[in-house]
Each structure stands twice: as structure tokens, then as C-alpha cells.
Design an enzyme around this catalytic site. Structure first.
Site, PDB file in Angstrom:
ATOM      1  N   SER A  74      49.562-110.385   1.365  1.00  0.00           N
ATOM      2  CA  SER A  74      50.543-111.493   0.615  1.00  0.00           C
ATOM      3  C   SER A  74      50.261-112.748   1.359  1.00  0.00           C
ATOM      4  O   SER A  74      49.465-113.757   1.399  1.00  0.00           O
ATOM      5  CB  SER A  74      52.070-111.651   1.776  1.00  0.00           C
ATOM      6  OG  SER A  74      52.127-112.570   3.065  1.00  0.00           O
ATOM      7  N   LYS A  75      51.342-114.254   0.361  1.00  0.00           N
ATOM      8  CA  LYS A  75      50.832-115.322   0.564  1.00  0.00           C
ATOM      9  C   LYS A  75      50.733-115.609   1.970  1.00  0.00           C
ATOM     10  O   LYS A  75      49.975-116.969   1.967  1.00  0.00           O
ATOM     11  CB  LYS A  75      51.359-115.657  -0.845  1.00  0.00           C
ATOM     12  CG  LYS A  75      51.859-115.884  -1.780  1.00  0.00           C
ATOM     13  CD  LYS A  75      52.080-116.914  -2.854  1.00  0.00           C
ATOM     14  CE  LYS A  75      51.793-117.128  -4.065  1.00  0.00           C
ATOM     15  NZ  LYS A  75      51.992-116.359  -4.695  1.00  0.00           N
ATOM     16  N   ARG A  76      51.237-115.209   3.428  1.00  0.00           N
ATOM     17  CA  ARG A  76      51.776-115.940   3.894  1.00  0.00           C
ATOM     18  C   ARG A  76      50.291-115.423   5.030  1.00  0.00           C
ATOM     19  O   ARG A  76      50.323-116.434   5.960  1.00  0.00           O
ATOM     20  CB  ARG A  76      52.486-115.422   5.077  1.00  0.00           C
ATOM     21  CG  ARG A  76      54.103-116.243   4.769  1.00  0.00           C
ATOM     22  CD  ARG A  76      55.519-115.568   4.843  1.00  0.00           C
ATOM     23  NE  ARG A  76      55.044-114.130   4.212  1.00  0.00           N
ATOM     24  CZ  ARG A  76      56.313-112.627   4.892  1.00  0.00           C
ATOM     25  NH1 ARG A  76      55.950-113.166   6.028  1.00  0.00           N
ATOM     26  NH2 ARG A  76      56.351-111.615   4.243  1.00  0.00           N
ATOM     27  N   GLN A  77      49.747-115.020   4.783  1.00  0.00           N
ATOM     28  CA  GLN A  77      48.353-114.534   5.569  1.00  0.00           C
ATOM     29  C   GLN A  77      46.440-114.815   4.802  1.00  0.00           C
ATOM     30  O   GLN A  77      46.696-114.300   3.793  1.00  0.00           O
ATOM     31  CB  GLN A  77      48.324-113.468   5.841  1.00  0.00           C
ATOM     32  CG  GLN A  77      49.256-112.975   7.369  1.00  0.00           C
ATOM     33  CD  GLN A  77      49.593-111.412   7.355  1.00  0.00           C
ATOM     34  OE1 GLN A  77      48.848-110.864   7.732  1.00  0.00           O
ATOM     35  NE2 GLN A  77      50.275-110.701   8.626  1.00  0.00           N
TER      36      GLN A  77
END
Ligand code: GLU
Length: 488
Positions: A254-257
Site C-alpha cells: 500500500s501507499k503507507r509502506q
């Protein structure tokens, strides 16, 4: 169906190229090239609301950066264009009309409020989220009246509930869906644009696509697509659904990692070869221990049979390691050419090419990124202005002052300033003074580079050159107390 392999990468320009999208494009490309087929880029831009300015340019730019050559696509016209779906709208309208005439599609006038209520009710009653077919029961008169009254409508496909849809996925094997579980998918939206499903199938047919290789998230759409092929009486292409990309903790990438946009990688110093090589291994392997491949080697080795089903973990350390491996495979001259603009930007353009190439030769095995030549080993280009404090504490002991001074004098007198002659100065001096060479090597390295790690010292000295080396050693001698003074 065409006997030459024809595959496509069909991104929607709703964002910049995702690293997973680059993998899909790469696998399609490798498959096409392996089989002497064609790789097509088709822009699926029918979702006008989510269109992102600059996305198409980004796809084209990044594919080009990755060395993925488009045989047909925007700017590369072929016999089955145009390759923007927004330029093929009549084709979709005509085919939707055909489905409507033949009873495979129907008008749906349900408002979004009604659909929302329906969904809430289904959720509450734990029913599968599917259109409840209210509009399928409308009489021809009611339909006509709604149309005359300009009530907004969509077209839905009529899924035969008593059927099963089966296909053999080239990666997943047999896949089967019961018709009763398949939603009456919207095919044409109220703005008259086709949905992904309709346009995708029509284009894959007319563009003579033989193999649909795409992400796993599309598996559940495939039965709808197969039904559409059946309705139109068309051959069904082969399907291969690629495994999900996972973060190191196995969550969906995802965008978060980490960076999910492909364009984030080149400015960080990742080589094309490394990114392509790394991505190729996200879901595929050659069947043996080999891990380092060029594009040509990948083309030769690639096969769908060796793509696995299990999610592929995106491990940035692996990418870094692959980057170093590809740096090592490059010639000094190639690296020099890649470094040239950075050299200019750093004000180092006066250094002769031969000098920079010697530094590259020494460092190539030791760097993860080419730009580290200018950061971690800036001592090739400028005198150190700091000295590693731990190194100083451990290695720059009081006798070093005298040693550095003497060694500088001896080095200055050398006529041939090369590895063996330099080494000889150190060995002789160590023997004469009955000390270990390491007592000389460490302080000298610190004096000329400011750091404790680097290439072999004698090579380093030879490359940096007599004048600079002697100057730096004498600087440390004359500032010895200041440099070695422990913080209070
Ligand atoms: N436009 C779809 C996407 O954005 C294409 C999926 C497919 O390859 O069928 O991924």
C-alpha cells in the site's frame, strides 16, 4: 485467434504508474518478446471523473525508462488503433446496442439513492452485494416511458444465473464461478461511457489479444468478461492472473509502506536494469538459483509456467542488493557517463575523465548507488573536512603524528607513484620502526579520506595522487592536536 502472441498492458490513467503496474507491463513484454509477439499499450481512459493529468505521459516515460518497447500504442500507431479508449466510443456503443437487442443487457433506471439503500439492506441481511434486478422486471412500456422522460439510465449485463463460468488460468489452474454469484455488471454508465468490463473485452477482441496477463485483483471480473465473449460469439483469450504484491509484513502493498510509484525509483539512483531485474522476480523465478538478469536474459528465460500463485514480497533490501550487482556489471566508462551531470552539479567537472574512471574502478564493488561516489567517497574530489570521531579515537594515536609526517616525506620522494612502490614505503617504514603496517595504514586512511572504510589504501593513494595525498597527510600533522582532541 491470431497465432502470433499479442498481449497488452492496459492501464487506466487514474494515477501514476504503480510498481505493480510496471510488473504487469514487464511480464507482458517479456512474454511477447519471448514468443516473438507484440506488446500493446492501451490507455483505458473511460473513467473521466478519475482521470489524472500527466498519468499517460508518466506511463510512457516509465515504460521507456524500463526499456519496455511498445509495438503498438499511443504514438506508435498500429493496425488496431486508436489505442485510447476515449477515441473508440462508437465501437462500444454499437456493441452495447447489440447486447441490448439480443437480450444480454438491459436498461436500469435505479437512482444512486435506491442502489445505496439496496446495498445497506444486503449488508444488514448478510446477502451478497449484487444488483437485485428490479429493472429487469420493467415492461417494455415502462422502459419506453422512462426513456421518453429522459430518466438517467445505465445498461447492465444479464447474467444467466443457472450457468457456471469456467476457465483455465495459466497460473491458477481451473477457476469456476457460479452464474448466481455473478453481479449484473454495469456495462454502460449514465454518461454514455462504457465501463472497464465492456470496453476491455471489446478491445481485447478487436486488438486480437491472445493472452490477458494482469493482476490478481481482476480474477473476479474474468467470468463477466467470458460471458461477454460468449454473447458476442468471440474466441476467449487465455488468462493469467499475477500474484499480489505484498509488503514485508505480508500486508497488501500500500501507499503507507515504501514507494509504490515507479517514478520514485530513478531519482534515488536505482538503475533500470536493477528495477527490471527486481520486478521480474516478484512472482517469477528461473527455476534455479540465479537472480541477476539483464532484460535480454529475462526475455530468454521467462515463462508463464514459472509464475507462482503466492503473493510476492516486495523487499527493498533485495532491490538494493540487485542494484549493486548491476553496478558491478557496468564498465567504468558507462558509470562515468551516468555520473557526468552529477559531477557537474557538484562542481567536480574539472577532474579528468581518466581520474574519475580510476575512482569508479576502485569503488564499483563497494557502492549501492552510483551517486554514492560523490557522497560517501567525496574524498576523491575534495579534502576531508571532518574525520570520523570513532576512527580518530581508536586509530589516530599520538605516534601517528610522527608516522604521517615521515611517510608523507617518503611518499613525496617517490618517482613511480603506484601501488607496489607505495606499499613498499609503508612496509619498509614499518620494519625500520618495528611496528605493524596497520598502525600506519589506519591513520593514513583517516588522514586522506576522513573515514575508516574504503578501497585498499595503496590503490587509493595511487589514484588520489601524490600531491593531494601528501598535502592531506601534512594537514593532519599540522592540525594533529585539534583533530585528535577528544570532546570534553
Ligand atoms: N484498466 C485496467 C487496469 O487499470 C486493466 C485491467 C486489465 O488488464 O484487464 O488495471
Amino acid at each position: 485467434m491470431s497465432d502470433t502472441v499479442r498481449v497488452r498492458y492496459a492501464p487506466s490513467p487514474t494515477g501514476f504508474l504503480h510498481i505493480g503496474g510496471l510488473r504487469t507491463a514487464l511480464y507482458n513484454y517479456l512474454f511477447a518478446r519471448h514468443h516473438g509477439g507484440k506488446f500493446i499499450l492501451r490507455v483505458e481512459d473511460t473513467d473521466r471523473a478519475r482521470f489524472v493529468e500527466g498519468a499517460v505521459e508518466d506511463f510512457m516515460h516509465m515504460l521507456n525508462w524500463a526499456g519496455i518497447e511498445i509495438d503498438e500504442g499511443p504514438g506508435r500507431d498500429g493496425p488496431y488503433g486508436p489505442y485510447y479508449q476515449s477515441q473508440r466510443l462508437d465501437l462500444y456503443t454499437n456493441h452495447a446496442q447489440k447486447l441490448l437487442n439480443e437480450g444480454h443487457a438491459y436498461y436500469c433506471f435505479c437512482s444512486s439513492d435506491r442502489l445505496d439503500q439496496m446495498r445497506k439492506f444486503q449488508e444488514k441481511s448478510k446477502l451478497p452485494p449484487k444488483y437485485d434486478r428490479t429493472c429487469l422486471r420493467l415492461s417494455p412500456e415502462a422502459i419506453k416511458k422512462n426513456l421518453d422522460d429522459h430518466i438517467p439510465f445505465v445498461l447492465r449485463m444479464k447474467v444467466p444465473h443457472d450457468s457456471t463460468v469456467q476457465f483455465t488460468d495459466l497460473i491458477r489452474g481451473e477457476v469456476e464461478f457460479a452464474g448466481s454469484n455473478i453481479d449484473d455488471q454495469v456495462l454502460v454508465k449514465s454518461d454514455g461511457y462504457p465501463t472497464y468490463h465492456l470496453a476491455n473485452v471489446i478491445d481485447d477482441h478487436y486488438m486480437k489479444i491472445t493472452h490477458v496477463i494482469r493482476g490478481e485483483e481482476w480474477v473476479s471480473s474474468t467470468p463477466k468478461h467470458i460471458l461477454l465473449y460468449r454473447y458476442f460469439g468471440w474466441d476467449v483469450p487465455q488468462f493469467a492472473h499475477l500474484p499480489l504484491l505484498l509488503n514485508a509484513d505480508r500486508s497488501k502493498m500500500s501507499k503507507r509502506q515504501g514507494d509504490v510509484e515507479a517514478r520514485a525509483y530513478p531519482p534515488k539512483g536505482y538503475l533500470t536494469e536493477a528495477v527490471v531485474n527486481f520486478i521480474s522476480l516478484l512472482g517469477w523465478n528461473p527455476g534455479d538459483e540465479r537472480e541477476i538478469f539483464t532484460m535480454d536474459e529475462l526475455i530468454k528465460e521467462f515463462s508463464i509456467e514459472r509464475i507462482h500463485k503466492a503473493g510476492a514480497i516486495f523487499n527493498i533490501e533485495k532491490l538494493n542488493w540487485i542494484n549493486t550487482q548491476h553496478i558491478r556489471r557496468k564498465s567504468d566508462e558507462e558509470i562515468y557517463n551516468m555520473l557526468k551531470s552529477d559531477l557537474e552539479k557538484s562542481g567536480y567537472s574539472d577532474f579528468p575523465k581518466q581520474y574519475v574512471m580510476s575512482a569508479i574502478g576502485l569503488m564499483k564493488e563497494r557502492i549501492n548507488f552510483i551517486h554514492e561516489l560523490l557522497t560517501f567517497s567525496s574524498y576523491f574530489f575534495r579534502d576531508p573536512d571532518t574525520f570520523d570521531p570513532d576512527g580518530v579515537k581508536k586509530r589516530m594515536l599520538p605516534p601517528a603524528k610522527k608516522h604521517l609526517s615521515e611517510l608523507a616525506d617518503r611518499l613525496e620522494k617517490l618517482d613511480v607513484f603506484q601501488h607496489n612502490e607505495i606499499e613498499n614505503v609503508f612496509r619498509t617504514y614499518a620494519e625500520e620502526n618495528k611496528i605493524k603496517a596497520s598502525e600506519l595504514i589506519h591513520p593514513t586512511r583517516l588522514a586522506i579520506s576522513g573515514v575508516t572504510l574504503g578501497p585498499g589504501l595503496f590503490d587509493l593513494i595511487a589514484v588520489i595522487g601524490k600531491e593531494t595525498v601528501v598535502r592531506r597527510m601534512r594537514y593532519v600533522v599540522s592540525h594533529f592536536d585539534q583533530i585528535t582532541k577528544l570532546p570534553a
